[in-house]
Design an enzyme around this catalytic site. Structure first.
Site, PDB file in Angstrom:
ATOM      1  N   THR A 124       0.814  -1.211   0.000  1.00 33.72           N
ATOM      2  CA  THR A 124       0.000   0.000   0.000  1.00 33.72           C
ATOM      3  C   THR A 124       0.847   1.258   0.000  1.00 33.72           C
ATOM      4  O   THR A 124       1.796   1.387   0.784  1.00 33.72           O
ATOM      5  CB  THR A 124      -0.927   0.017   1.224  1.00 33.72           C
ATOM      6  OG1 THR A 124      -1.731  -1.171   1.206  1.00 33.72           O
ATOM      7  CG2 THR A 124      -1.830   1.244   1.209  1.00 33.72           C
ATOM      8  N   LYS A 151      -3.681   4.540  -2.241  1.00 32.07           N
ATOM      9  CA  LYS A 151      -4.799   5.111  -1.512  1.00 32.07           C
ATOM     10  C   LYS A 151      -5.014   6.561  -1.966  1.00 32.07           C
ATOM     11  O   LYS A 151      -4.064   7.346  -2.000  1.00 32.07           O
ATOM     12  CB  LYS A 151      -4.532   5.079  -0.009  1.00 32.07           C
ATOM     13  CG  LYS A 151      -4.486   3.680   0.589  1.00 32.07           C
ATOM     14  CD  LYS A 151      -5.877   3.067   0.665  1.00 32.07           C
ATOM     15  CE  LYS A 151      -5.877   1.790   1.501  1.00 32.07           C
ATOM     16  NZ  LYS A 151      -7.230   1.218   1.655  1.00 32.07           N
ATOM     17  N   GLU A 202     -10.947   0.503  -6.748  1.00 30.53           N
ATOM     18  CA  GLU A 202     -11.700  -0.087  -5.644  1.00 30.53           C
ATOM     19  C   GLU A 202     -12.578   0.952  -4.945  1.00 30.53           C
ATOM     20  O   GLU A 202     -12.099   2.026  -4.574  1.00 30.53           O
ATOM     21  CB  GLU A 202     -10.712  -0.700  -4.641  1.00 30.53           C
ATOM     22  CG  GLU A 202     -11.367  -1.481  -3.521  1.00 30.53           C
ATOM     23  CD  GLU A 202     -10.335  -2.105  -2.598  1.00 30.53           C
ATOM     24  OE1 GLU A 202     -10.743  -2.638  -1.557  1.00 30.53           O
ATOM     25  OE2 GLU A 202      -9.127  -2.053  -2.909  1.00 30.53           O
ATOM     26  N   ASP A 225     -15.729  -3.090  -2.226  1.00 34.80           N
ATOM     27  CA  ASP A 225     -15.174  -3.452  -0.919  1.00 34.80           C
ATOM     28  C   ASP A 225     -16.225  -3.224   0.161  1.00 34.80           C
ATOM     29  O   ASP A 225     -16.899  -4.143   0.594  1.00 34.80           O
ATOM     30  CB  ASP A 225     -13.909  -2.648  -0.637  1.00 34.80           C
ATOM     31  CG  ASP A 225     -13.268  -3.040   0.693  1.00 34.80           C
ATOM     32  OD1 ASP A 225     -13.739  -3.996   1.331  1.00 34.80           O
ATOM     33  OD2 ASP A 225     -12.294  -2.380   1.107  1.00 34.80           O
ATOM     34  N   LYS A 247     -12.873 -10.122   2.371  1.00 31.54           N
ATOM     35  CA  LYS A 247     -12.102  -9.968   3.599  1.00 31.54           C
ATOM     36  C   LYS A 247     -12.788 -10.769   4.700  1.00 31.54           C
ATOM     37  O   LYS A 247     -13.998 -10.650   4.892  1.00 31.54           O
ATOM     38  CB  LYS A 247     -12.014  -8.501   4.030  1.00 31.54           C
ATOM     39  CG  LYS A 247     -11.246  -7.591   3.102  1.00 31.54           C
ATOM     40  CD  LYS A 247     -11.264  -6.161   3.627  1.00 31.54           C
ATOM     41  CE  LYS A 247     -10.516  -5.213   2.722  1.00 31.54           C
ATOM     42  NZ  LYS A 247     -10.638  -3.803   3.194  1.00 31.54           N
ATOM     43  N   ASP A 297      -4.252  -8.704  -1.596  1.00 30.07           N
ATOM     44  CA  ASP A 297      -3.847  -7.496  -0.880  1.00 30.07           C
ATOM     45  C   ASP A 297      -3.732  -7.878   0.591  1.00 30.07           C
ATOM     46  O   ASP A 297      -4.647  -7.683   1.370  1.00 30.07           O
ATOM     47  CB  ASP A 297      -4.893  -6.396  -1.108  1.00 30.07           C
ATOM     48  CG  ASP A 297      -4.590  -5.135  -0.328  1.00 30.07           C
ATOM     49  OD1 ASP A 297      -3.416  -4.930   0.020  1.00 30.07           O
ATOM     50  OD2 ASP A 297      -5.524  -4.354  -0.055  1.00 30.07           O
ATOM     51  N   ASP A 299      -1.012  -7.173   2.853  1.00 32.70           N
ATOM     52  CA  ASP A 299       0.176  -6.551   3.442  1.00 32.70           C
ATOM     53  C   ASP A 299      -0.038  -6.020   4.854  1.00 32.70           C
ATOM     54  O   ASP A 299       0.844  -5.368   5.406  1.00 32.70           O
ATOM     55  CB  ASP A 299       0.706  -5.440   2.540  1.00 32.70           C
ATOM     56  CG  ASP A 299      -0.207  -4.215   2.486  1.00 32.70           C
ATOM     57  OD1 ASP A 299      -1.421  -4.367   2.737  1.00 32.70           O
ATOM     58  OD2 ASP A 299       0.290  -3.110   2.178  1.00 32.70           O
TER      59      ASP A 299
END
Length: 325
Positions: A124, A151, A202, A225, A247, A297, A299
């Site tokens: 990120t 971001k 996203e 998301d 997630k 993703d 991290d």
């Protein structure tokens, strides 16, 4: 006989994690341990205020369930006892971990899933001015990251993206606006992202504004998301999104995450596998889903000043397993 322990931990970050929704300097997680006949399963979740969760509310949800868990509650019963969210995630993953360990297998082995020896994960690039973000992207790329998640908020989109692309001309870029954009001007912003070679956007709009994406022609895939939690979310996403971010903290654990990933694929969505700020415990529970994801993703633990022991073998932009199946 089963025993259950639940507690919170705070893990300081080495660098502030800054997104459109705010800045964080630590990862606060809730851990569930379920022990049975000398074998312990562990699950972890990250309470998220965006979904009305706090550490206190998650601890309370789990504490209320302890008598049933200690009496032998199954994962199937858990799905009805708690709603999708962080609390159910920690318990569900602890039960999965316990089952796998009781069979003397890794979670992947128990599920019949192989884990690649190397997993490419996004790294990120948090919010800052254009030059800060470009420098961060360049440093991450220099260290080995080839997939960068940028971001953004509602400001300086062109300046930031042009600077980042100039700094890392060969990196794969995905962009996350964290619900901070508006429908006005969205088409132009999507075209800009496509022009600089962004692979996916996203959650540009608040989840409540998804209607603006209906029949919206866009030149790059858009991923849901905040708009996608469980299988029940998928129907409303048709014709608006091409991808969903799975997630475990949103699905309420691996049980529903596996079902969501399957249903999403069947209904024509690509899958992204995401995470919250967390330790390696939370990522370990998500690894069986890696093979189903177009983008990983994962991290979260790389932002910690110190990870849990033993931690997963993170490099910059990758997880490398010498022998993990």
């Amino acid at each position: 006989m089963r025993t259950v322990r639940v507690y919170e931990e705070a893990w300081p970050l080495h660098t502030p994690f800054v997104i459109a929704r705010g800045s964080r300097s630590e990862a606060v997680v809730v851990v569930v341990e379920i022990s049975e006949d000398g074998i312990k399963g562990v699950g972890e979740c990250t309470p998220y205020p965006r979904y009305g969760e706090s550490t206190a509310s998650v601890l309370a949800e789990i504490a209320a369930l302890i008598p049933q868990l200690e009496a032998g509650m199954s994962r199937e019963s858990l799905q009805q006892a708690l709603p999708a969210g962080a609390a159910r995630n920690a318990v569900d993953c602890a039960l999965w971990d316990l089952e796998a360990r009781q069979h003397q297998q890794t979670l992947a082995q128990y599920l019949g899933t192989s884990i690649p020896h190397e997993i490419v994960t996004a790294q990120t690039v948090v919010l800052g001015d254009a030059q800060q973000m470009a420098s961060s992207a360049a440093l991450l790329y220099e260290k080995g990251a080839r997939l960068l998640k940028v971001k953004l908020d509602d400001h300086y989109i062109t300046e930031r993206m042009m600077a980042i692309r100039a700094a890392v001309p060969d990196a794969t870029l995905i962009v996350d606006a964290n619900e901070s954009w508006h429908s006005e001007g969205l088409a132009a912003r999507c075209q800009l992202l496509a022009d600089v070679g962004v692979a996916m956007l996203e959650q540009p709009l608040p989840a409540s504004d998804d209607g603006a994406l209906a029949n919206f022609i866009h030149p790059l895939p858009i991923c849901a998301d905040e708009s996608c939690h469980t299988r029940s979310s998928l129907k409303a996403l048709q014709g608006r999104y091409e991808m969903v971010n799975v997630k475990l903290d949103k699905t309420g654990g691996l049980t529903e995450a596996l079902a969501l990933a399957t249903a999403a694929k069947e209904q024509g969505f690509d899958v992204m596998l995401g995470c919250m700020l967390c330790t390696s415990r939370a990522i370990s529970a998500a690894l069986p889903l890696v093979s189903r994801a177009r983008f990983a993703d994962l991290d979260g633990p790389t932002w910690l000043a110190v990870d849990v022991e033993p931690g997963l073998p993170f490099g910059t932009g990758s997880l490398r397993f010498s022998d993990y199946q």
